[in-house]
Structures are given as structure tokens and as C-alpha cells.
Design an enzyme around this catalytic site. Structure first.
Site, PDB file in Angstrom:
ATOM      1  CE  LYS A 128     -16.846  15.974  42.223  1.00  0.00           C
ATOM      2  NZ  LYS A 128     -18.192  15.609  40.923  1.00  0.00           N
ATOM      3  CG  PHE A 130       2.845  15.387  38.689  1.00  0.00           C
ATOM      4  CD1 PHE A 130       3.923  14.309  38.317  1.00  0.00           C
ATOM      5  CD2 PHE A 130       2.378  15.430  39.330  1.00  0.00           C
ATOM      6  CE1 PHE A 130       3.343  13.555  39.916  1.00  0.00           C
ATOM      7  CE2 PHE A 130       2.585  15.322  41.367  1.00  0.00           C
ATOM      8  CZ  PHE A 130       3.253  14.530  41.519  1.00  0.00           C
ATOM      9  CB  CYS A 157     -13.379  17.846  39.193  1.00  0.00           C
ATOM     10  SG  CYS A 157     -14.570  19.458  39.424  1.00  0.00           S
ATOM     11  CB  THR A 168       5.114   1.875  11.252  1.00  0.00           C
ATOM     12  OG1 THR A 168       4.704   2.701  10.269  1.00  0.00           O
ATOM     13  CG2 THR A 168       4.796   1.991  12.155  1.00  0.00           C
ATOM     14  CB  THR A 222       7.083  -2.959  10.629  1.00  0.00           C
ATOM     15  OG1 THR A 222       5.961  -2.011  10.070  1.00  0.00           O
ATOM     16  CG2 THR A 222       8.561  -2.712   9.445  1.00  0.00           C
ATOM     17  CE1 TYR A 235      -3.784  -1.667  -0.142  1.00  0.00           C
ATOM     18  CE2 TYR A 235      -2.748  -2.711   1.170  1.00  0.00           C
ATOM     19  CZ  TYR A 235      -4.646  -2.349   0.255  1.00  0.00           C
ATOM     20  OH  TYR A 235      -4.826  -3.695   0.136  1.00  0.00           O
ATOM     21  CG  ASN A 293      -0.996   4.861  13.591  1.00  0.00           C
ATOM     22  OD1 ASN A 293      -1.242   5.831  13.240  1.00  0.00           O
ATOM     23  ND2 ASN A 293      -0.218   3.799  12.993  1.00  0.00           N
ATOM     24  CE  LYS A 305       1.792   5.141  10.459  1.00  0.00           C
ATOM     25  NZ  LYS A 305       0.819   6.290  10.232  1.00  0.00           N
ATOM     26  N   GLY A 333      -4.679  15.685  38.825  1.00  0.00           N
ATOM     27  CA  GLY A 333      -5.978  15.457  40.310  1.00  0.00           C
ATOM     28  C   GLY A 333      -7.205  16.513  40.855  1.00  0.00           C
TER      29      GLY A 333
END
Ligand SMILES: NC(=O)c1ccc[n+]([C@@H]2O[C@H](COP(=O)([O-])OP(=O)(O)OC[C@H]3O[C@@H](n4cnc5c(N)ncnc54)[C@H](O)[C@@H]3O)[C@@H](O)[C@H]2O)c1
Length: 437
Positions: free
Chosen positions: A270, A261, A267, A124, A86, A10, A213, A209, A264
């Protein structure tokens, strides 16, 4: 340019035909005689919109032909695009067998041909494959990469079904270049095509890549899980997603998409918990949504591990609230981090310009008192006090006063949780450890 395209699946078939239609002289190579014969007959070996007419035209004008002979193709070209498959091995690992085999053949032919050939990998492949596996194969035959021959990684972003259209209107062009001359060759191949061009180091191009994906799969999985929960709750998921997609500030935007990081606050955790709970109650399995909080917890564990690996016991923590510009400590990942370090016996001092115990009220105060009762002892009012104490500074805020005071060099060790503005420069320093690298 004279271009050889190795692998007429392809990607290779579309690349070969489209490059020929841009005016390049292209030789396609495949081990499969049927594919080679089809191309030489002016027929497409794959089913794709417009590819049939295009191959007929470029083969007719002599700008594209095919062969099974890698040597012949390399002899007649100065740039080679490697487009072999691949696939996955049964255990999920990447099969590089076809890549290795064709690279051997290219290397031998380049050595024989002489002159500078640029080998461009479009397949890829995981970061490191090009420089650690394929370049050594080429160097076994053809001298030094970047000197005697060029090397680049140029991942393909076409979508099967619309790949010809995607070739001429790509979302972007990514050129992972070993040296500028190699990158220049790839850039020249696509000259005139629209879209931004990114010239980056080879492993970055390989990783881009996978980022794309993985995100595309994640998006589809997220949308389908959300749709399934909505359906179970009697809500029209398409209405929900229409409004969701209309938000270009927080949803379809770069917001929340940088490594940093853990999240938290009062909202996100929970609401994720209750959504997953509602899905479970309705017997709807939502593996992606149910793993968001565990993924976040893993990230926090990685931060603790970085501190542990320094081997030092005196730790300074900058930042405590759940995000910059607020004093809200509820479900703050930095509170969780402080608690873990405190629990493991680290000698801790904390400074957050937004958090002053005497000013904390109501739910926030109660939260501190239950979750981190020793906070009062650990909190300091000044950056300097923390710096004087710390062998390791854990930086969880980009507060300007903190940034300005952070020292450089080997000591104290800086554990960067937020990808500091000068992280690039600090990376070369012996005392810098970044969570977001
Ligand atoms: N298909 C896609 O939409 C797409 C999109 C972007 C990237 N990719 C990546 O591009 C690469 C190729 O994908 P594809 O779908 O075109 O694969 P494919 O399996 O359709 O084609 C690979 C071709 O390479 C040939 N080949 C294998 N070894 C060879 C050798 N030594 N010499 C010459 N030819 C050889 C095979 O016969 C086959 O025709 C993969 O790494 C894939 O992950 C694919």
C-alpha cells in the site's frame, strides 16, 4: 612471495604497489609499453592518492618492476594476480577477451616453468567464468587445476580515489578457492591486513562482487529517487535520510536482505503504491521505486512456476498469513499464491498454525471472504492432514511444528519458499526444490 600482476590499470597498479610495500617481490605486466615504462621509472600510470610515492619507493628498493612479457613474469613468480579489464560489450554482456588472452599466455608459461603456480583472478567476472572458461584454457597447457597448478578468485573491493587506503583496510577479503592449497596462497599474500577473510567456492566469490556492486548502485538510486520525491513534496530529504540511517535495526541492518519469499501485508504494498503515485503526480520519475512491486509479483510467479514444474496436482500449502507470528492475511503473498494455484485447478489443502477461520475477525475475515472465499474448505487444522493429501508441499512458514513434520526423500516434493533451516542438507534430496537458491 614472488608475485606477478597481469594488467597495470587501477586494480593491478594498486595491487602491485601495495603488495610490494608489504614485502613481496612483484613483477607487473601490461601490454601497454607506456604503463610499463612509467612503472619502471618509479611513476604511477594511474592517478590515485598516495600511489605516486608508493611506486617510487617500491621501484627504488627493487621490490617492484614491470615488463610487457607475460612469460618473463611467470618464470619469476609463483603466484599470478590477473587484473585485466572486463568491460561491457555493446549488448551489456561481459567482455572476457582480455581475460582469455592473458590466461592463454599464463597457461603456456606455467607449462614451460613447471612447479606449482597459483593463478588468482582479481578481475570482476560472472559466476562460471573461472571454472567453465578460464580453467579449461589453463588445463589445455598446464595439467590439472588443483593438482598441477592452483586457481583462486579474489575479487577486488577498492574504490577509485581511496584505493590504496582500501587495500590496507579492506571491508573484507574474499577468497574463492578451487582447493585449500590455492586459498592458502592467497591468504598468505594478505597476511597481516585487517578485515574478515571469507573462503568460499569459486563461483560464490565471483557472485559476491556482483552482489556488492548491484547493491551499491541500488542504494544510490534509491537515495536519489527518495531525495527527488521528498523535494517535490517539500520535505528535507537529508533530514529524512539522517533518521532513516540512524535505524540500525530495520534499515541499515541484515533485516529484509535474505533471499526468501515475496513480501506483502497491509503496509509495504500500500505504501509503495501511494509513494509512487505521489511521485507520478509530481512528475517525478522513480523507476526503481515503481518497479519494486512488479519485482515482487515476478517472485510470486516464480513460486507458482516451481509448483507447476513438479507436474503434480495435489498440493499442500504450509503458511498463509503474510509473515510468521501473525494471522494477518491482508495482501499476504501466500494468499495470492493459494488463489493462483486454486484458480489453476490444483487440489489444495492449507495449514497455518496462526490462522483459524473461526478466530478471524473484522477486516481480516472480510479480506478472506472477498479474496479467497473457498478458504474455509481448503484450510485444515493439522499438519498431518496436509501431508496425507499432498504430492507437493509448498512451505511458506518456519513454524516449528511444520518443520518437525516435514518428510525427507523424493515424495512429497518440498517446494521451499523460506529457505528452511535444513535447506543445505535437503538440497541433495531428489524431492527438494528451493525458491531461494
Ligand atoms: N577500477 C576499479 O575501481 C575496480 C574495482 C574493483 C574491481 N575492478 C575490476 O578489476 C578489473 C580491472 O579493472 P581496472 O579498472 O584496473 O581496468 P583497467 O582497464 O584500468 O586496466 C586493465 C589493464 O590490463 C591491461 N591488459 C589487458 N590485456 C592484457 C594482457 N593480455 N596482458 C597484460 N595486461 C593486459 C590493459 O592494458 C590495462 O592497463 C576489471 O575486471 C574491473 O571490473 C575494478
Amino acid at each position: 612471495m614472488r608475485v606477478s600482476v597481469l594488467g597495470l590499470g587501477y586494480v593491478g597498479c594498486v595491487s602491485a604497489a601495495c603488495l610490494a610495500s608489504l614485502g613481496h617481490e612483484v613483477i607487473g605486466v601490461d601490454v601497454n609499453q607506456v604503463k610499463v615504462d612509467l612503472v619502471n621509472d618509479g611513476k604511477a600510470p594511474v592517478v590515485e592518492e598516495r600511489i605516486g610515492e608508493m611506486i617510487a619507493e617500491v621501484v627504488g628498493t627493487g621490490r617492484l618492476r614491470a615488463t610487457t612479457d607475460v612469460r618473463e613474469a611467470i618464470m619469476g613468480s609463483e603466484v599470478s594476480l590477473v587484473c585485466v579489464g572486463t568491460p561491457s560489450e555493446p549488448n551489456g554482456s561481459l567482455c572476457t577477451t582480455y581475460l582469455e588472452r592473458v590466461t592463454e599466455q599464463i597457461g603456456a608459461a606455467v607449462a614451460e616453468r613447471g612447479g606449482r603456480q597459483t593463478v588468482v583472478f582479481r578481475s570482476t567476472m560472472l559466476p562460471g567464468t573461472c571454472l567453465d572458461l578460464l580453467v579449461p584454457i589453463l588445463e589445455k597447457y598446464a595439467g590439472t587445476a588443483g593438482v598441477d597448478f592452483g586457481v583462486a578468485v579474489n575479487p577486488e573491493f577498492l574504490r577509485e580515489g581511496t584505493s590504496v587506503r582500501d587495500f590496507f583496510d579492506p571491508p573484507k577479503t574474499v577468497i574463492g578457492e578451487l582447493d585449500p592449497a590455492s586459498g592458502d596462497v592467497v591468504a598468505a599474500l594478505y597476511e597481516g591486513l585487517p578485515g574478515e577473510v571469507f573462503r568460499v567456492p569459486v563461483p560464490t566469490a565471483e557472485a559476491i562482487k556482483y552482489a556488492d556492486n548491484a547493491f551499491h548502485g541500488l542504494k544510490i538510486g534509491f537515495a536519489n529517487e527518495l531525495g527527488a520525491v521528498c523535494r517535490a513534496l517539500g520535505v528535507d530529504s537529508h533530514q529524512v535520510i539522517d533518521v532513516f540511517l540512524a535505524d540500525h535495526k530495520l534499515n541499515i541492518s541484515p533485516a529484509y536482505l535474505r533471499p526468501g519469499f515475496a513480501f506483502g501485508g497491509s503496509c509495504l504494498p500500500k505504501d509503495l503504491r501511494s509513494l509512487v503515485h505521489a511521485a507520478q503526480r509530481a512528475d517525478v520519475s522513480v523507476p526503481i521505486l515503481s518497479h519494486v512491486l512488479p519485482s515482487n509479483a515476478e517472485h510470486l510467479r516464480r513460486a507458482v512456476e516451481l509448483v507447476e514444474r513438479t507436474g503434480s496436482r495435489r498440493v499442500g500449502l504450509f503458511g498463509l498469513s503474510f509473515k510468521p507470528g501473525t494471522d494477518d492475511l491482508r495482501e499476504s503473498p501466500l494468499v495470492e499464491l493459494a488463489e493462483r494455484l486454486f484458480g489453476k485447478g490444483y487440489d489444495l489443502r492449507i495449514h497455518d498454525p496462526n490462522v483459524n477461520l473461526s478466530r478471524l475477525l473484522g477486516a481480516n475475515r472480510e479480506y478472506i471472504e472477498t479474496r479467497l472465499p473457498h478458504l474455509a474448505q481448503l484450510l485444515t487444522d493439522s499438519v498431518d492432514e496436509v501431508l496425507e493429501h499432498a504430492e507437493v508441499c509448498v512451505v511458506g512458514t518456519k513454524d516449528p511444528a511444520v518443520l518437525a513434520a516435514l518428510p525427507h526423500g523424493a515424495r512429497p516434493v518440498i517446494v521451499d519458499l523460506v529457505h528452511l533451516p535444513d535447506a543445505e542438507a535437503r538440497r541433495a534430496e531428489p524431492g527438494y526444490v528451493g525458491l531461494a537458491w
